[in-house]
Write an enzyme that holds these catalytic residues in place. Sequence first.
Site, PDB file in Angstrom:
ATOM      1  N   SER A  68      14.240 -29.413 -21.529  1.00 11.26           N
ATOM      2  CA  SER A  68      14.415 -29.581 -22.969  1.00 11.26           C
ATOM      3  C   SER A  68      15.777 -30.205 -23.191  1.00 11.26           C
ATOM      4  CB  SER A  68      14.358 -28.239 -23.705  1.00 11.26           C
ATOM      5  OG  SER A  68      13.050 -27.721 -23.671  1.00 11.26           O
ATOM      6  N   HIS A 119      10.888 -32.227 -24.928  1.00 10.38           N
ATOM      7  CA  HIS A 119      10.448 -31.070 -24.150  1.00 10.38           C
ATOM      8  C   HIS A 119       9.418 -31.613 -23.168  1.00 10.38           C
ATOM      9  CE1 HIS A 119      12.437 -28.495 -27.051  1.00 10.38           C
ATOM     10  NE2 HIS A 119      11.833 -29.202 -28.002  1.00 10.38           N
ATOM     11  N   GLU A 137      23.244 -40.612 -36.781  1.00  9.31           N
ATOM     12  CA  GLU A 137      22.129 -40.901 -37.673  1.00  9.31           C
ATOM     13  C   GLU A 137      21.028 -39.844 -37.612  1.00  9.31           C
ATOM     14  OE1 GLU A 137      24.286 -44.445 -36.152  1.00  9.31           O
ATOM     15  OE2 GLU A 137      23.170 -42.854 -35.142  1.00  9.31           O
ATOM     16  N   SER A 138      21.168 -38.776 -36.838  1.00  6.64           N
ATOM     17  CA  SER A 138      20.284 -37.611 -36.748  1.00  6.64           C
ATOM     18  C   SER A 138      20.123 -37.157 -35.298  1.00  6.64           C
ATOM     19  CB  SER A 138      18.939 -37.814 -37.424  1.00  6.64           C
ATOM     20  OG  SER A 138      18.380 -36.552 -37.703  1.00  6.64           O
ATOM     21  N   CYS A 195      18.315 -41.768 -39.668  1.00  6.54           N
ATOM     22  CA  CYS A 195      18.660 -42.044 -41.060  1.00  6.54           C
ATOM     23  C   CYS A 195      19.458 -43.343 -41.102  1.00  6.54           C
ATOM     24  CB  CYS A 195      19.512 -40.921 -41.636  1.00  6.54           C
ATOM     25  SG  CYS A 195      18.719 -39.312 -41.578  1.00  6.54           S
TER      26      CYS A 195
END
Length: 135
Positions: A55, A68, A62-63, A83
């Site tokens: 993971s 996983h 930007e995010s 974003c």
Amino acid sequence: MYALGTHLLIELKNCNPEILKDLESVKNILVDAAKKANATIISVNFHEFNPFGISGVVVIAESHLTIHTWPEYGFAAVDVFTCGETIKPEIAAQYIIEAFECKVPSIVEMKRGIISHRNEKLPHKVCHEELQVVY
């Protein structure tokens, strides 16, 4: 409709399990995907599970990009959430699909933060003094 962000939910089926179980490969693929999409990388954190599975998250200005893996099933679940207008999430997604040698990919695109009822373009980042209710 204008949105604050684009969220790609990526299902990767029939991937190369040798790649999916290799921590450095998985990490490098997500970091490279962020770079290819023109993202600004803030931090990188990955964890390898015993006996297998990884993971991880690449936090970008930007995010984020997350993954996983289930190498025993040749499967990975990936999120690319971005974003702003300078980043290209579809470039990141295509690179990830190719890098994992995925034979059966699927992508669902969601627009996140549709908060303007007037269908107006919203700025990605605003200063605190500029904050205002837009609906």
